[in-house]
Design an enzyme around this catalytic site. Structure first.
Site, PDB file in Angstrom:
ATOM      1  N   SER A 133       0.816  -1.220   0.000  1.00 44.10           N
ATOM      2  CA  SER A 133       0.000   0.000   0.000  1.00 44.10           C
ATOM      3  C   SER A 133       0.846   1.265   0.000  1.00 44.10           C
ATOM      4  CB  SER A 133      -0.863  -0.019   1.266  1.00 44.10           C
ATOM      5  OG  SER A 133      -1.406   1.259   1.490  1.00 44.10           O
ATOM      6  N   GLU A 135       0.138   3.635   1.717  1.00 39.12           N
ATOM      7  CA  GLU A 135       0.201   4.046   3.136  1.00 39.12           C
ATOM      8  C   GLU A 135       1.585   3.768   3.722  1.00 39.12           C
ATOM      9  OE1 GLU A 135      -2.063   5.212   5.854  1.00 39.12           O
ATOM     10  OE2 GLU A 135      -2.716   6.189   4.023  1.00 39.12           O
ATOM     11  N   TYR A 156      -1.847  -0.096  10.705  1.00 45.33           N
ATOM     12  CA  TYR A 156      -2.083  -0.752   9.408  1.00 45.33           C
ATOM     13  C   TYR A 156      -0.858  -0.621   8.516  1.00 45.33           C
ATOM     14  CZ  TYR A 156      -3.675  -1.058   4.538  1.00 45.33           C
ATOM     15  OH  TYR A 156      -3.779  -1.365   3.199  1.00 45.33           O
TER      16      TYR A 156
END
Ligand code: NAP
Ligand code: GDD
Length: 347
Positions: A133, A135, A156
């Site tokens: 990701s 992120e 996460y």
């Protein structure tokens, strides 16, 4: 006929990928986690009774927190390709459920890698795609590419970084064919209702038809590189068809703020958003990712991948879908059924 095993098959990407692979004549197997209510809504249209010889989608109970189930399904299916999409994928929720998120996202990937290594040791070729990701870049300044150092900002994202490095390590240590996709945000009418794009398009459509009065949001200035999920799953597949296992950023190269997404959706629906949108600090995150904008040039150069759907077209696709859904809710309401907002939990 090739066989693919997809973890996270019931999610947004799992549904698009299943449909894409069935279109390519794969037999598609998916890991289904047990739920007290049906969780197969996104793939029901692809499902046929397993007694039907033309069934191309087969589901197996399993859970990324249960290594024995993952191993058993892998041995039973004997896939050519695995797409590891399963995750507790909500960033805000990962601050509420940090241990569970790490268990599914980081340790879950490790469990799968251990099973894959044993499977490959018995001489069977296998390729694995890992759903990384953007992120993971967190606070690293844009544009972010494969060479940008990670600076994750949530449980996460830290778990996705761990999973990424587990995959690199197993590739190097055991010579396994493993690709990490580093995908920037991708959306669709199948997007979960608590991610900001879908939250906006659903709420504005409902507001337009008088089904709700307000939309509560958090940080409207965060910027994301938003693409269409249907385009991104093709990049996953292309990675596994390549001659060499490698890691790729998948993005559009454009970035818009939450406010700009909201403005575009509101203008398409002709809703005066300033009258209906309110800020609620519950939707803020303990640490935010301010600015994501990917550089997808490596994927374009080496995989021949390019996004097809533009930002405006993506918003239009989601608005149109959610407006139709809101109209159906109106029909139900007019017939005397309850049409309360589902998913009242905050996110
Ligand atoms: P999603 O809609 O949230 O789907 C997640 C999937 O994982 C669902 O099928 C879910 O099952 C399953 N799952 C959750 N916990 C599990 C467990 N313990 N065991 C087995 N399965 C479990 O996510 P998505 O948007 O399709 O994203 C797919 C993957 O890409 C995720 O790993 C996500 O983190 C990653 N990713 C997504 C984006 C994006 O913008 N969408 C960007 C980069 C990376 P239920 O249906 O039962 O909940
Ligand atoms: N969910 C949500 N709800 N986000 C909001 C809200 C709100 O009410 N208001 C503002 N936001 C902001 C968030 O603070 C964030 O900056 C941005 O909108 C996007 O939030 P999400 O749509 O929840 O997605 P995300 O970027 O945090 O994470 C998604 O993309 C990642 C890839 O970059 C998820 O799909 C992750 O699984 C994925 O890895």
């Amino acid at each position: 006929m090739k066989k693919a095993l997809i973890t996270g098959i019931t999610g947004q990407d799992g549904s698009y990928l299943s449909s894409f692979l069935i279109g390519k004549q794969y037999e598609v197997h998916g890991l289904l986690r047990r739920s007290s209510s049906f969780n197969t809504g996104r793939v029901d249209h692809l499902y046929k009774d397993t007694h039907d010889p033309s069934a191309k989608l087969i589901l197996h109970y399993g859970d990324m927190t249960d290594g024995s189930s993952v191993r058993k399904v892998l041995q039973e299916v004997q896939p050519d390709e695995i797409y590891n999409l399963a995750a507790q994928s909500h960033v805000r929720v990962s601050f509420e459920l940090p241990e569970y998120t790490a268990d599914v996202v980081a340790t879950g990937t490790l469990r799968l890698l251990e099973a894959v290594q044993d499977y490959a040791n018995s001489g069977r070729p296998i390729r694995l795609y890992q759903a990384g990701s953007s992120e993971m870049f967190g606070s690293a300044p844009p544009p972010q590419s494969e060479t940008t150092p990670f600076h994750p900002r949530s449980p996460y994202a830290v778990s996705k970084v761990a999973a990424h490095w587990y995959c690199v390590n197993y590739r190097e240590a055991y010579n396994l064919f493993i690709c990490n996709g580093i995908l920037f945000n991708h959306e669709s009418p199948h997007r979960g209702e608590t991610f900001v794009t879908r939250k906006i398009t659903r709420a504005l459509a409902r507001i337009k038809l008088g089904l709700q009065n307000h939309l509560y949001l958090g940080n409207m200035e965060a910027r994301r590189d938003w693409g269409f999920a249907g385009d991104y799953i093709e990049a996953m597949w292309l990675m596994l068809q390549s001659d060499k296992a490698d890691d790729y950023v998948v993005a559009t190269g454009e970035s818009y703020s939450v406010r700009e997404f909201l403005e575009e959706a509101a203008s398409q629906l002709d809703v005066d958003w300033e009258k209906v949108v309110k800020i609620d600090s519950r939707y803020l995150r303990p640490a935010e990712v301010d600015f994501l904008q990917g550089d997808p040039s490596k994927a374009e150069r080496e995989l021949g991948w390019k996004p097809r759907v533009s930002f405006r077209e993506l918003v239009a696709m989601m608005v149109e879908h959610d407006f139709e859904q809101a109209k159906q809710e109106c029909t139900l309401r007019d017939a005397g059924h309850s049409v309360a907002v589902r998913g009242a939990a905050y996110a």
